[in-house]
Design an enzyme around this catalytic site. Sequence first.
Site, PDB file in Angstrom:
ATOM      1  N   ARG A  93      -2.664   6.788   0.725  1.00 55.85           N
ATOM      2  CA  ARG A  93      -3.045   8.016   1.426  1.00 55.85           C
ATOM      3  C   ARG A  93      -2.027   8.579   2.407  1.00 55.85           C
ATOM      4  O   ARG A  93      -2.154   9.722   2.830  1.00 55.85           O
ATOM      5  CB  ARG A  93      -4.363   7.786   2.163  1.00 55.85           C
ATOM      6  CG  ARG A  93      -5.544   7.816   1.236  1.00 55.85           C
ATOM      7  CD  ARG A  93      -6.744   7.219   1.918  1.00 55.85           C
ATOM      8  NE  ARG A  93      -6.429   5.851   2.354  1.00 55.85           N
ATOM      9  CZ  ARG A  93      -7.294   5.047   2.931  1.00 55.85           C
ATOM     10  NH1 ARG A  93      -8.505   5.453   3.188  1.00 55.85           N
ATOM     11  NH2 ARG A  93      -6.947   3.818   3.275  1.00 55.85           N
ATOM     12  N   TYR A 100     -15.303 -10.648  -0.600  1.00 55.81           N
ATOM     13  CA  TYR A 100     -15.933  -9.346  -0.856  1.00 55.81           C
ATOM     14  C   TYR A 100     -17.187  -9.480  -1.714  1.00 55.81           C
ATOM     15  O   TYR A 100     -18.172  -8.773  -1.523  1.00 55.81           O
ATOM     16  CB  TYR A 100     -14.949  -8.391  -1.541  1.00 55.81           C
ATOM     17  CG  TYR A 100     -13.957  -7.786  -0.571  1.00 55.81           C
ATOM     18  CD1 TYR A 100     -14.339  -6.762   0.294  1.00 55.81           C
ATOM     19  CD2 TYR A 100     -12.653  -8.241  -0.505  1.00 55.81           C
ATOM     20  CE1 TYR A 100     -13.441  -6.215   1.202  1.00 55.81           C
ATOM     21  CE2 TYR A 100     -11.736  -7.700   0.399  1.00 55.81           C
ATOM     22  CZ  TYR A 100     -12.144  -6.689   1.252  1.00 55.81           C
ATOM     23  OH  TYR A 100     -11.262  -6.156   2.145  1.00 55.81           O
ATOM     24  N   ARG A 152      -5.702  12.651  -5.463  1.00 55.12           N
ATOM     25  CA  ARG A 152      -6.991  12.077  -5.077  1.00 55.12           C
ATOM     26  C   ARG A 152      -8.061  13.148  -4.858  1.00 55.12           C
ATOM     27  O   ARG A 152      -9.252  12.864  -4.997  1.00 55.12           O
ATOM     28  CB  ARG A 152      -6.727  11.262  -3.812  1.00 55.12           C
ATOM     29  CG  ARG A 152      -7.870  10.589  -3.189  1.00 55.12           C
ATOM     30  CD  ARG A 152      -8.318   9.367  -3.968  1.00 55.12           C
ATOM     31  NE  ARG A 152      -9.305   8.692  -3.168  1.00 55.12           N
ATOM     32  CZ  ARG A 152     -10.526   9.175  -2.941  1.00 55.12           C
ATOM     33  NH1 ARG A 152     -10.901  10.295  -3.517  1.00 55.12           N
ATOM     34  NH2 ARG A 152     -11.363   8.534  -2.170  1.00 55.12           N
ATOM     35  N   ARG A 201       0.815  -1.225   0.000  1.00 56.53           N
ATOM     36  CA  ARG A 201       0.000   0.000   0.000  1.00 56.53           C
ATOM     37  C   ARG A 201       0.848   1.273   0.000  1.00 56.53           C
ATOM     38  O   ARG A 201       0.425   2.307   0.504  1.00 56.53           O
ATOM     39  CB  ARG A 201      -0.959   0.018   1.202  1.00 56.53           C
ATOM     40  CG  ARG A 201      -2.029  -1.056   1.156  1.00 56.53           C
ATOM     41  CD  ARG A 201      -3.045  -0.760   0.068  1.00 56.53           C
ATOM     42  NE  ARG A 201      -4.185  -1.632   0.142  1.00 56.53           N
ATOM     43  CZ  ARG A 201      -5.378  -1.278   0.645  1.00 56.53           C
ATOM     44  NH1 ARG A 201      -5.565  -0.088   1.099  1.00 56.53           N
ATOM     45  NH2 ARG A 201      -6.355  -2.142   0.651  1.00 56.53           N
ATOM     46  N   ASP A 207      -6.726  -1.772  -7.766  1.00 56.31           N
ATOM     47  CA  ASP A 207      -7.340  -2.429  -6.613  1.00 56.31           C
ATOM     48  C   ASP A 207      -7.693  -3.855  -6.980  1.00 56.31           C
ATOM     49  O   ASP A 207      -7.952  -4.149  -8.155  1.00 56.31           O
ATOM     50  CB  ASP A 207      -8.600  -1.678  -6.152  1.00 56.31           C
ATOM     51  CG  ASP A 207      -8.945  -2.068  -4.725  1.00 56.31           C
ATOM     52  OD1 ASP A 207      -8.342  -1.502  -3.800  1.00 56.31           O
ATOM     53  OD2 ASP A 207      -9.775  -2.966  -4.538  1.00 56.31           O
TER      54      ASP A 207
END
Length: 348
Positions: free
Chosen positions: A31, A153, A40, A27, A76
């Site tokens: 962020r 998911y 973003r 990752r 993703d």
Amino acid sequence: MTKFQNDLFLRACKRQHVERTPIWIMRQAGRFLPEYRAVREKADFLTMCKTPELAAEVTIQPVDIIGVDAAIIFSDILVIPEAMGMKLEMIESKGPKFYDPIRTVDDVNKLKDIDPTKNLKFVLDAVSLTKKELNGRVPLIGFAGSPWTLMTYMVEGSGSKNFSEIKKFIYNQPTAAHKLLERISDAVADYLSAKIEAGANAVQIFDTWGGLLSQTDFEEFSLRYIQKIISQIKRKDEPVIVFAKGVHYKLDKIAEAGADVIGLDWTIDLNAARKSVGDKVALQGNLDPTVLYANKKKIKEEAVKVLESFGKGSGHIFNLGHGILPDVTPENAKYLVDVIKEESKKFH
Ligand code: CP3
């Protein structure tokens, strides 16, 4: 083959000699970097995934800013279920949501077969553009979710606390579950092959939810399909990394499934892991991601402990034991990278 200015990551994956231990961070394109948040602000997450220029930009940011030894393509794992026809939304500060989760065999039958060169062309374009812009500085990693983690998911519809829906599904409708796992596996194998064809130098399979399963269920519902994917991927010598969180009791089996590198979370000692797999595979990991909240002295101590637990020799890629947390400071992340670059020399 591309000539790299820095190919430490690929050499370590192949357990070849390196002058120091390479490091990248799961990752890392995310962020915790203000530069990521600036991009973003202008585009939502899925638009970023689908715009190769933006995906390439944020993929390269951590190489420039913190100095990691490999880039991982910004995307993703959930673009596959989306391409199979499930409507996906990324809800701000909550995470992914599928509004129409899979609950029956009919739902499975309604999914579309995908051709990655058509349905996921945006990812392949992002890979080729990133390769071009990286210009051989470091290798580029492609990735996908494991069939089990993707199915979790697709059935839960979002993240979950108890994972009741996915457990009901595998226990009460095992035939439908296996049918779905088969279909996801074929999609993932084609997708990873296409990413390699587009220029990815290694691929990582994320089995984030492997640890939800009992030991026998892990083999039946997860590992079997990871093995099938590895056997189907079209590649020359691009390494396959398997990161299965919470299943370090199965390292020998994961190695047998054909992984070249096993990614480890922080709950196992690398020395123990190395003993159980011998020199069959390389190991990647495994600093507790929350150590990056600590002061520099503590970060260094804990990072060196990880280097020591692997010990001397090649076949170690330094990483966190799971993704970097969004509120870690870039300063601490860069400090970790610098510490590893310096302190790992004596292990080689
Ligand atoms: O490693 C990288 O830097 C490459 C990019 C990457 C992302 N997701 C970007 C992302 C990778 C490798 C992933 C994999 C992924 N996605 C996994 C497996 C790895 C893991 O962490 O266990 C999973 C389970 C997902 C699904 C997913 N995507 C979740 C649960 C979430 C929400 C939680 C979160 O971290 O926000 C996402 C969103 C997501 N994927 C973000 C990023 C940068 C944050 C989106 C934003 O900018 O708002």
